[in-house]
Motif scaffolding. Structure first.
Motif, PDB file in Angstrom:
ATOM      1  N   ILE A 174       1.144  -1.607   0.150  1.00 36.96           N
ATOM      2  CA  ILE A 174      -0.060  -0.228  -0.276  1.00 36.96           C
ATOM      3  C   ILE A 174       0.492   1.063   0.097  1.00 36.96           C
ATOM      4  CG2 ILE A 174      -2.219   0.586   1.146  1.00 36.96           C
ATOM      5  CD1 ILE A 174      -3.062  -1.479   0.766  1.00 36.96           C
ATOM      6  N   ASP A 175       0.919   1.795  -0.616  1.00 40.44           N
ATOM      7  CA  ASP A 175       0.880   3.307  -1.065  1.00 40.44           C
ATOM      8  C   ASP A 175       0.414   4.822  -0.175  1.00 40.44           C
ATOM      9  OD1 ASP A 175       3.162   1.994  -2.034  1.00 40.44           O
ATOM     10  OD2 ASP A 175       2.611   3.115  -4.218  1.00 40.44           O
ATOM     11  N   ILE A 176       0.899   5.276   0.911  1.00 38.04           N
ATOM     12  CA  ILE A 176       0.170   6.475   2.069  1.00 38.04           C
ATOM     13  C   ILE A 176       1.469   7.950   1.648  1.00 38.04           C
ATOM     14  CG2 ILE A 176      -0.566   7.244   3.462  1.00 38.04           C
ATOM     15  CD1 ILE A 176      -0.781   4.087   4.786  1.00 38.04           C
ATOM     16  N   GLU A 177       0.824   8.415   0.156  1.00 39.20           N
ATOM     17  CA  GLU A 177       1.768   9.324  -0.142  1.00 39.20           C
ATOM     18  C   GLU A 177       0.620  10.726  -0.011  1.00 39.20           C
ATOM     19  OE1 GLU A 177       3.589   9.066  -3.621  1.00 39.20           O
ATOM     20  OE2 GLU A 177       3.764   7.338  -3.377  1.00 39.20           O
ATOM     21  N   ASN A 178       1.236  11.914   0.744  1.00 37.64           N
ATOM     22  CA  ASN A 178       0.903  13.418   0.987  1.00 37.64           C
ATOM     23  C   ASN A 178      -0.508  13.287   1.195  1.00 37.64           C
ATOM     24  OD1 ASN A 178       3.101  13.760  -1.180  1.00 37.64           O
ATOM     25  ND2 ASN A 178       1.825  12.630  -2.921  1.00 37.64           N
ATOM     26  N   ASN A 179      -0.481  12.656   1.802  1.00 40.84           N
ATOM     27  CA  ASN A 179      -1.829  13.431   3.093  1.00 40.84           C
ATOM     28  C   ASN A 179      -0.971  14.330   4.015  1.00 40.84           C
ATOM     29  OD1 ASN A 179      -3.565  10.950   2.072  1.00 40.84           O
ATOM     30  ND2 ASN A 179      -1.687   9.677   1.776  1.00 40.84           N
ATOM     31  N   ILE A 180      -1.924  15.229   4.590  1.00 43.55           N
ATOM     32  CA  ILE A 180      -2.227  15.651   5.738  1.00 43.55           C
ATOM     33  C   ILE A 180      -3.170  14.737   7.306  1.00 43.55           C
ATOM     34  CG2 ILE A 180      -2.716  17.370   7.441  1.00 43.55           C
ATOM     35  CD1 ILE A 180      -2.434  19.465   4.789  1.00 43.55           C
ATOM     36  N   VAL A 181      -2.954  14.626   8.275  1.00 46.29           N
ATOM     37  CA  VAL A 181      -3.129  13.457   9.526  1.00 46.29           C
ATOM     38  C   VAL A 181      -3.271  14.306  10.494  1.00 46.29           C
ATOM     39  CG1 VAL A 181      -3.981  12.223  10.197  1.00 46.29           C
ATOM     40  CG2 VAL A 181      -3.007  11.566   7.881  1.00 46.29           C
ATOM     41  N   GLN A 182      -4.532  15.089  10.870  1.00 43.32           N
ATOM     42  CA  GLN A 182      -4.229  16.208  12.343  1.00 43.32           C
ATOM     43  C   GLN A 182      -5.895  14.919  13.448  1.00 43.32           C
ATOM     44  OE1 GLN A 182      -4.363  19.903  10.851  1.00 43.32           O
ATOM     45  NE2 GLN A 182      -2.353  19.432  10.878  1.00 43.32           N
ATOM     46  N   ARG A 183      -4.944  15.474  14.877  1.00 40.54           N
ATOM     47  CA  ARG A 183      -6.535  15.612  15.594  1.00 40.54           C
ATOM     48  C   ARG A 183      -7.184  14.330  15.711  1.00 40.54           C
ATOM     49  NH1 ARG A 183      -5.188  20.167  17.602  1.00 40.54           N
ATOM     50  NH2 ARG A 183      -4.977  22.337  16.471  1.00 40.54           N
ATOM     51  N   VAL A 184      -6.593  13.063  15.718  1.00 36.36           N
ATOM     52  CA  VAL A 184      -6.963  12.081  15.584  1.00 36.36           C
ATOM     53  C   VAL A 184      -6.106  10.762  16.896  1.00 36.36           C
ATOM     54  CG1 VAL A 184      -7.929  11.784  13.649  1.00 36.36           C
ATOM     55  CG2 VAL A 184      -5.930  10.756  13.753  1.00 36.36           C
ATOM     56  N   ARG A 185      -6.578   9.847  16.913  1.00 26.95           N
ATOM     57  CA  ARG A 185      -5.477   9.478  17.803  1.00 26.95           C
ATOM     58  C   ARG A 185      -3.792   8.922  17.900  1.00 26.95           C
ATOM     59  NH1 ARG A 185      -8.329   3.647  19.827  1.00 26.95           N
ATOM     60  NH2 ARG A 185      -7.628   3.107  17.594  1.00 26.95           N
ATOM     61  N   ASP A 186      -4.584   8.321  16.548  1.00 28.06           N
ATOM     62  CA  ASP A 186      -2.496   7.754  15.931  1.00 28.06           C
ATOM     63  C   ASP A 186      -3.028   8.235  14.376  1.00 28.06           C
ATOM     64  OD1 ASP A 186      -1.878   6.571  18.738  1.00 28.06           O
ATOM     65  OD2 ASP A 186      -2.062   4.973  17.641  1.00 28.06           O
ATOM     66  N   GLY A 187      -1.559   9.050  14.462  1.00 26.33           N
ATOM     67  CA  GLY A 187      -1.806   9.751  12.667  1.00 26.33           C
ATOM     68  C   GLY A 187      -2.007   8.631  12.071  1.00 26.33           C
ATOM     69  N   ILE A 188      -1.199   7.565  11.373  1.00 23.50           N
ATOM     70  CA  ILE A 188      -1.288   6.584  10.125  1.00 23.50           C
ATOM     71  C   ILE A 188      -0.465   5.363  11.131  1.00 23.50           C
ATOM     72  CG2 ILE A 188       0.242   6.019   8.618  1.00 23.50           C
ATOM     73  CD1 ILE A 188       1.139   8.865   7.692  1.00 23.50           C
ATOM     74  N   TYR A 189      -1.135   4.091  11.191  1.00 22.72           N
ATOM     75  CA  TYR A 189      -1.146   3.293  12.475  1.00 22.72           C
ATOM     76  C   TYR A 189      -1.254   1.949  10.961  1.00 22.72           C
ATOM     77  CZ  TYR A 189      -2.246  -0.667  14.931  1.00 22.72           C
ATOM     78  OH  TYR A 189      -2.250  -1.871  16.147  1.00 22.72           O
ATOM     79  N   LEU A 190      -0.364   1.582  11.397  1.00 30.26           N
ATOM     80  CA  LEU A 190       0.056  -0.502  10.786  1.00 30.26           C
ATOM     81  C   LEU A 190       0.600  -1.393  11.428  1.00 30.26           C
ATOM     82  CD1 LEU A 190       1.107   2.524   8.601  1.00 30.26           C
ATOM     83  CD2 LEU A 190       1.896   0.187   6.984  1.00 30.26           C
ATOM     84  N   GLU A 191      -0.386  -2.076  11.159  1.00 32.31           N
ATOM     85  CA  GLU A 191       0.165  -3.709  12.037  1.00 32.31           C
ATOM     86  C   GLU A 191      -0.294  -4.871  11.200  1.00 32.31           C
ATOM     87  OE1 GLU A 191      -2.110  -5.820  16.272  1.00 32.31           O
ATOM     88  OE2 GLU A 191      -2.630  -4.379  15.092  1.00 32.31           O
ATOM     89  N   PHE A 192       0.852  -6.421  11.112  1.00 32.42           N
ATOM     90  CA  PHE A 192       0.729  -6.724  10.028  1.00 32.42           C
ATOM     91  C   PHE A 192       0.703  -5.998   8.369  1.00 32.42           C
ATOM     92  CE2 PHE A 192      -0.875  -8.437  14.614  1.00 32.42           C
ATOM     93  CZ  PHE A 192       0.263  -9.553  14.065  1.00 32.42           C
ATOM     94  N   SER A 193       1.096  -4.876   8.698  1.00 33.09           N
ATOM     95  CA  SER A 193       1.282  -4.650   6.872  1.00 33.09           C
ATOM     96  C   SER A 193       3.148  -4.445   5.845  1.00 33.09           C
ATOM     97  CB  SER A 193       0.545  -3.135   7.203  1.00 33.09           C
ATOM     98  OG  SER A 193       0.006  -3.907   7.694  1.00 33.09           O
TER      99      SER A 193
END
Length: 415
Positions: A174-193
């Motif tokens: 999976i490509d995760i590019e050019n995103n803005i992530v704010q004011r959540v628990r974890d901005g970006i979370y990966l497990e077994f990926s």
């Protein structure tokens, strides 16, 4: 009977173009025959394009169960009215582009998301704005997808009642590019990926981690900004990770760090900047990692090494104006420090080769003391501390006597 030439050409064209010649555009708007996104999906055939006109569409549990392209015109709003999950994708080859999705329901038993992708591949999720969410984009057991140019803004205050901005679970490539992530628990979370690329994202002001991943191997994290998150970035129980040219900045707090490494092996951490964090890198049980060409600037501790970290190399890094360059809680030393620049180095270079003639000892006795008794930090700038650090430097008792940079650079390193 032999085929004529024009019949052969027609057959080839049909094979090349495939089903696309039969696909159609379906319009969704308040004055159209189809007035809802779900209605457009139900009316569509595989590979059709659904164009949603500007407006507010109050829908939940929208199911995309066939390959489609869904395009929002002038950012139509899909409003879940806080009732539950909004869009679920269960088909391969789906593109979602240009929607404003808001008001995801909150649940303590279900991880409601603005968009969920389940067991799919070859998907694209791009140019979305997500607000008032629980989870943002949730990808599970999927592969070969791209999540790009999205803006995900939550209003999380506590960990227990908030979700993650972008979450991958058992997903690959999976490509995760050019995103803005704010004011959540974890901005970006990966497990077994595995085999994922996280690039050019801004993850800031999140309640817990800007980036958090566990049991995920062979991933690349490059050119991201992780700033002002509750605890920084956490990397756990993974191997063959590459982290290049990221910025970890202003992650402050008693349990904060730019980057936490726990049980990480065979990784590369290079060309990153760790600036104004309580701890730049906090590493535990991590082995065979190359820390090269990084900047550590004005952190409380640049690096804390805790327990069972072996065969790591620290080369070509700049340690600039940190309160402590290193903390080391063991007398056993099996890591290499070579050719770094230390702003606290007071040695000389008589032969003018750019390398100090006296080795540098990065672990100070006072760092060891503060590690064990944090209250002593109030003595940081006192003459007494300078004296005990000098005595430990001359005759190491509490710190590893072979923990030295034998070739400290005289000038800051540039790449």
């Amino acid at each position: 009977m032999p085929l004529k030439k024009h019949h052969i050409v027609a057959a080839i064209l049909i094979l090349l173009v495939g089903n696309s010649v039969f696909s159609q555009n379906i319009r969704v708007c308040k004055t159209c025959d189809i007035k809802t996104l779900q209605g457009g999906i139900d009316a569509a055939q595989a590979n059709d394009t659904i164009i949603i006109e500007k407006g507010i569409y109050k829908e939940i549990d929208v199911l995309v169960n066939k390959p489609l392209t869904i395009i929002g015109k002038d950012y139509p709003v899909i409003d879940g009215e806080m009732k539950g999950e909004i869009i679920t994708i269960t088909a391969d080859s789906v593109t979602v582009d240009g929607l404003f999705i808001k008001n995801v329901g909150t649940s303590y038993t279900s991880d409601y998301a603005a968009i969920r992708l389940k067991r799919v591949e070859n998907f694209v999720v791009k140019n979305l704005v997500l607000e008032k969410l629980f989870f943002g984009i949730y990808v599970e057991k999927s592969k070969n997808g791209k999540i790009s140019n999205n803006k995900i803004i939550g209003d999380a205050k506590e960990e227990y009642n908030s979700g993650n901005g972008i979450q991958l679970w058992y997903s690959h490539n999976i490509d995760i590019e050019n995103n803005i992530v704010q004011r959540v628990r974890d901005g970006i979370y990966l497990e077994f990926s595995d085999d994922c690329t996280i690039k050019n994202n801004v993850s800031s002001h999140n309640v817990r981690y800007g980036l958090h991943f566990m049991f995920s191997n062979d991933d690349i994290y490059q050119d991201n900004l992780f700033e002002k998150n509750g605890a920084g970035v956490a990397v756990m129980f993974s191997k063959k990770i590459k982290m290049y040219n990221n910025i970890f900045r202003e992650n402050w707090g008693t349990a904060s760090y730019g980057l936490l490494l726990k049980e990480i092996n065979d990784a590369e951490i290079m060309y990153n900047t760790f600036e104004q964090n309580t701890i730049g890198i906090n590493t535990e049980g991590s082995n065979r990692i190359r820390y090269e060409n990084n900047n550590f600037i004005s952190n409380g501790w640049a690096i804390k090494v805790l327990g069972a970290c072996y065969s790591n190399t620290f080369k070509g890094n700049n340690f600039l104006y940190n309160s402590f360059d290193m903390a080391y809680n063991s007398k056993v030393h099996d890591n290499e420090f070579d050719g770094n620049y230390w702003s606290n180095y007071t040695g000389y270079d008589l032969d003018k080769d750019g390398v100090g003639d006296v080795p540098y000892r990065p672990v100070k006795l006072f760092s060891y003391i503060v590690n064990r008794t944090p209250e002593t930090i109030i003595l940081l700038r006192s003459l007494f501390i300078d004296i005990i650090d000098f005595s430990e430097k001359v005759s190491p008792v509490f710190t590893p006597d072979n923990l030295l940079d034998n070739n400290p650079k005289i000038k800051k390193i540039t790449w």
